[in-house]
Motif scaffolding. Sequence first.
Motif, short mmCIF file in Angstrom:
data_model
loop_
_atom_site.label_atom_id
_atom_site.label_comp_id
_atom_site.label_asym_id
_atom_site.label_seq_id
_atom_site.Cartn_x
_atom_site.Cartn_y
_atom_site.Cartn_z
N LEU A 115 0.86 -1.19 0.00
CA LEU A 115 0.00 0.00 0.00
C LEU A 115 0.90 1.23 0.00
O LEU A 115 1.85 1.30 0.78
CB LEU A 115 -0.88 0.02 1.25
CG LEU A 115 -1.82 -1.17 1.43
CD1 LEU A 115 -1.17 -2.28 2.23
CD2 LEU A 115 -3.09 -0.73 2.15
N VAL A 116 0.57 2.18 -0.85
CA VAL A 116 1.38 3.40 -0.97
C VAL A 116 0.64 4.56 -0.33
O VAL A 116 -0.49 4.86 -0.71
CB VAL A 116 1.69 3.70 -2.45
CG1 VAL A 116 2.53 4.96 -2.58
CG2 VAL A 116 2.38 2.51 -3.11
N ILE A 137 3.03 -4.75 2.99
CA ILE A 137 4.09 -3.72 3.01
C ILE A 137 3.40 -2.37 2.86
O ILE A 137 2.51 -2.22 2.03
CB ILE A 137 5.07 -3.93 1.84
CG1 ILE A 137 5.75 -5.30 1.93
CG2 ILE A 137 6.11 -2.82 1.79
CD1 ILE A 137 6.63 -5.64 0.73
N ILE A 138 3.83 -1.42 3.67
CA ILE A 138 3.34 -0.05 3.49
C ILE A 138 4.53 0.78 3.01
O ILE A 138 5.59 0.79 3.64
CB ILE A 138 2.78 0.51 4.81
CG1 ILE A 138 1.53 -0.29 5.21
CG2 ILE A 138 2.44 2.00 4.66
CD1 ILE A 138 1.01 0.06 6.58
N ALA A 154 3.44 -2.68 13.56
CA ALA A 154 2.99 -3.89 14.27
C ALA A 154 2.30 -4.86 13.32
O ALA A 154 2.25 -6.06 13.59
CB ALA A 154 2.03 -3.49 15.40
N VAL A 155 1.78 -4.36 12.21
CA VAL A 155 0.97 -5.22 11.33
C VAL A 155 1.51 -5.30 9.90
O VAL A 155 0.96 -6.04 9.07
CB VAL A 155 -0.50 -4.72 11.30
CG1 VAL A 155 -1.16 -4.88 12.66
CG2 VAL A 155 -0.61 -3.28 10.80
N ALA A 156 2.54 -4.54 9.60
CA ALA A 156 3.06 -4.52 8.22
C ALA A 156 4.53 -4.10 8.23
O ALA A 156 4.99 -3.50 9.20
CB ALA A 156 2.26 -3.52 7.37
N ASP A 157 5.24 -4.42 7.16
CA ASP A 157 6.59 -3.87 6.99
C ASP A 157 6.43 -2.46 6.44
O ASP A 157 5.70 -2.27 5.45
CB ASP A 157 7.39 -4.71 5.99
CG ASP A 157 7.77 -6.07 6.58
OD1 ASP A 157 7.45 -6.32 7.75
OD2 ASP A 157 8.37 -6.86 5.83
N VAL A 158 7.07 -1.49 7.05
CA VAL A 158 6.95 -0.12 6.57
C VAL A 158 8.26 0.27 5.91
O VAL A 158 9.34 0.14 6.51
CB VAL A 158 6.59 0.84 7.73
CG1 VAL A 158 6.52 2.27 7.22
CG2 VAL A 158 5.25 0.43 8.36
N LEU A 175 10.90 -3.06 -3.76
CA LEU A 175 10.16 -4.31 -3.94
C LEU A 175 11.06 -5.37 -4.56
O LEU A 175 11.08 -6.53 -4.12
CB LEU A 175 8.91 -4.06 -4.80
CG LEU A 175 7.85 -3.14 -4.16
CD1 LEU A 175 6.72 -2.86 -5.14
CD2 LEU A 175 7.29 -3.74 -2.87
N ALA A 176 11.84 -4.97 -5.57
CA ALA A 176 12.71 -5.93 -6.25
C ALA A 176 13.74 -6.50 -5.26
O ALA A 176 14.05 -7.69 -5.29
CB ALA A 176 13.40 -5.27 -7.44
#
Length: 251
Positions: A115-116, A137-138, A154-158, A175-176
């Motif tokens: 998510l961006v 991933i944020i 706590a809920v996503a990789d930032v 991302l790559a």
Amino acid sequence: MSEASITRAFPLPAIEELSDEDITRLYSADVGPLPWVRVNFVSSIDGAATHQGLSAGLSGAADHRVFDLLRRLCDVVVVGAGTVRAEGYGAMRVDKAGERARVAAGLAPHPVFALVSASLDLDPSSPIFADAPVRPIIVTTELSRSSTRAALEAVADVVICGRVRVQAEALVRALAERGLGRIHCEGGPHLFGDLIAGSALDELCLTVSPRLEAGEASRIAAGESPIVPVGMRLAHVLVSGDSLLLRYVRA
Ligand SMILES: NC(=O)c1ccc[n+]([C@@H]2O[C@H](COP(=O)([O-])OP(=O)(O)OC[C@H]3O[C@@H](n4cnc5c(N)ncnc54)[C@H](OP(=O)(O)O)[C@@H]3O)[C@@H](O)[C@H]2O)c1
């Protein structure tokens, strides 16, 4: 013939009643070295990206079919937070047939959801995170609030990919580096504008829906980014009823 029946009209010869496997094969052809950035949109004939504020009114059975099949071909689905909020996204999860197809193709059972967002106006208790089969991933900016970032960590990789806005090149690189080179973006228009401006786009899948919207709906690409025109090559034309499903790759 079902409403979701799809024919390939170009390149010739035409092929009628494409199976799901035929369609995924068509969208897998001509994919260049990774990372590869594919973007998928639906538009009215007069260029509107929404009907009454959402894409749903433009979409039809064949567009839904291709939308779902494209999720079988990627490592990560990238979506702008405006679209996540407007369209009410839940967790990124493919159905059982999708899982089987992905695993058979050597991919993880489900794509990662990226998510961006600059504002980080995202609810950590949302099903997006709570029901996620893979940790999302944020992708955000240096200027995002550190306290909000901490709550979402706590809920996503930032991941930080820019100071004020997420930079397309940094997004693709991040991302790559995580092994997520098959990058599939489902919009929305502002994120797409940034991908074009950042020369990050490799492929556009565009459904042209047989509707005229008029009004002030956004185009599929929007925003203030300086736009460098990008030449695209027509890879295929699929037809379903009065809808066109076009695939363009970078020339
Ligand atoms: N026709 C279609 O196929 C289609 C596809 C997708 C969406 N849509 C429609 O498009 C509308 C939403 O349009 P939109 O342009 O607002 O969508 P969007 O690009 O998904 O959302 C914009 C928001 O996403 C975040 N964002 C996007 N690019 C960013 C960047 N480079 N850096 C930092 N943050 C970034 C920001 O979120 P924050 O505000 O959190 O900072 C920004 O406010 C909805 O009505 C949706 O239904 C249509």
